[in-house]
Enzyme design. Structure first.
Site, mmCIF file in Angstrom:
data_model
loop_
_atom_site.group_PDB
_atom_site.id
_atom_site.type_symbol
_atom_site.label_atom_id
_atom_site.label_comp_id
_atom_site.label_asym_id
_atom_site.label_seq_id
_atom_site.Cartn_x
_atom_site.Cartn_y
_atom_site.Cartn_z
ATOM 1 N N ILE A 175 0.826 -1.206 0.000
ATOM 2 C CA ILE A 175 0.000 0.000 0.000
ATOM 3 C C ILE A 175 0.862 1.258 0.000
ATOM 4 C CG2 ILE A 175 -1.829 1.265 1.190
ATOM 5 C CD1 ILE A 175 -2.583 -1.477 -0.144
ATOM 6 N N CYS A 176 1.949 1.234 0.744
ATOM 7 C CA CYS A 176 2.845 2.391 0.764
ATOM 8 C C CYS A 176 3.469 2.631 -0.612
ATOM 9 C CB CYS A 176 3.937 2.203 1.809
ATOM 10 S SG CYS A 176 3.315 2.205 3.508
#
Length: 219
Positions: free
Chosen positions: A44-45
């Site tokens: 997600i990052c």
């Protein structure tokens, strides 16, 4: 220590992908958006860092710099950049702070003092609280904080919207209502008398005695 809105943003010196950063000096006379990550090479990052790169021009229009931080060394960040570009189509065009000793994460109260002094051996779950966005003003005060769980990607359009509100309300005695967008009506603060509202804003709509709406001021 906890970091709250209107506190002075803790200053620090750290290595980044753009060289050494002295945070307050780096901010200069504009705004800064510091957004943190629990670990490099996390899914997600990866999407978030690329998405922010695509929005950099929007932040620049608002006199705001963006800077990432992850609980890993700079060498790892530089390797991660390639994956970020592959996944999102955007090159990381802003500095990414290396926080291998966890000093910044602890300084901003994202990790407890008991977390130790090294990122080595720590998992994303160990660092899951390092998922906060801080907006810092030209006065080096914290203007906004938003913390997300690891499984929820951040909405950076909301950060832009909030920044528009922060900058507008810093200049005029107004507040922005729920889900406000630039150009929509705003509420007068209690510091504005009815007489001043009539003189400066050409009148107002009294929805309630304490809720007075006017057109958003324009420069």
């Amino acid at each position: 220590m906890s970091v709250r809105i209107n506190d002075t943003a803790p200053d620090f010196t750290a290595e980044s992908t753009d060289g050494e950063i002295r945070f307050h000096d780096w901010i200069g006379d504009g705004y800064a958006v510091l957004f943190s990550h629990p670990k490099d090479f996390t899914p997600i990052c990866t999407t978030e860092l690329g998405y922010m790169a695509g929005l950099k021009d929007e932040f620049t229009k608002r006199n705001a710099k963006i800077i990432g931080i992850s609980v890993d060394p700079v060498e790892s960040h530089n390797k991660w950049k390639s994956d970020i570009e592959t996944a999102t189509g955007h090159k990381v065009n802003y500095p990414m702070i290396g926080d291998r000793d966890l000093k910044v994460a602890k300084l901003y109260d994202m990790l407890p003092a008991s977390a130790g002094d090294s990122s080595e051996g720590r998992t994303p779950a160990d660092n899951q609280t390092v998922r906060t966005v801080f907006v810092v003003g030209p006065d080096k005060k914290i203007k906004l904080t938003l913390t997300y769980p690891m499984t929820t990607g951040r909405n950076f359009e909301e950060i832009l919207r909030a920044l528009d509100s922060i900058q507008l309300t810093a200049k005029y005695k107004v507040s922005t209502p729920a889900s406000w967008k630039p150009g929509e009506d705003v509420a007068l603060t209690g510091a504005v008398s009815d007489q001043e509202a009539n003189e400066k804003f050409g009148g107002f709509k009294a929805v309630l005695p304490y809720l007075r709406m006017v057109k958003a001021p324009a420069d």
